[in-house]
Design a protein around this motif. Structure first.
Motif: not given
Length: 119
Positions: A31, A34, A71, A95, A97
């Protein structure tokens, strides 16, 4: 097949606080960014907070000094601490991602969580 889900929204009085969470599941790649967006009825979805893989943050002027994004990489989770809430903060909060693939990045969205600030 990444699944993103927000939680923590609700009804709060002016000046109150809420903490939103967003967890990504079924993630097999890294990831990167974000992000938190918000959207009011009849208006466009607006980006207001970003946190990078390394923890760098960026805020829109409307929320800076009131909202804090953070995070937990071990949990694939991003948080939004919201303080001194105002009626103008009443929105659906989404949200986003970003997951890094071999050749490109992919964006995944949650379904949103409602925040209502009343006076």
């Amino acid at each position: 097949q990444v699944h993103v889900a927000e939680s923590g929204g609700g009804l709060v009085q002016v000046g109150g606080s809420l903490r939103l969470s967003c967890t990504a599941s079924e993630v097999t790649s890294t990831i990167s960014d974000m992000r938190w967006y918000r959207q009011a009825p009849g208006e466009e979805r607006i980006l207001f907070a970003t946190i990078t893989e390394g923890g760098l943050t960026k805020y829109d002027d409307s929320v800076e000094d009131r909202f804090t994004i953070s995070r937990d990489n071990a949990k694939d989770t991003v948080y939004l601490q919201m303080n001194n809430l105002k009626p103008e903060d009443t929105d659906i909060y989404y949200c986003n991602v970003v997951v890094s693939g071999l050749d490109t990045d992919y964006d995944y969205w949650g379904r949103g969580t409602q925040v209502t600030v009343s006076s």
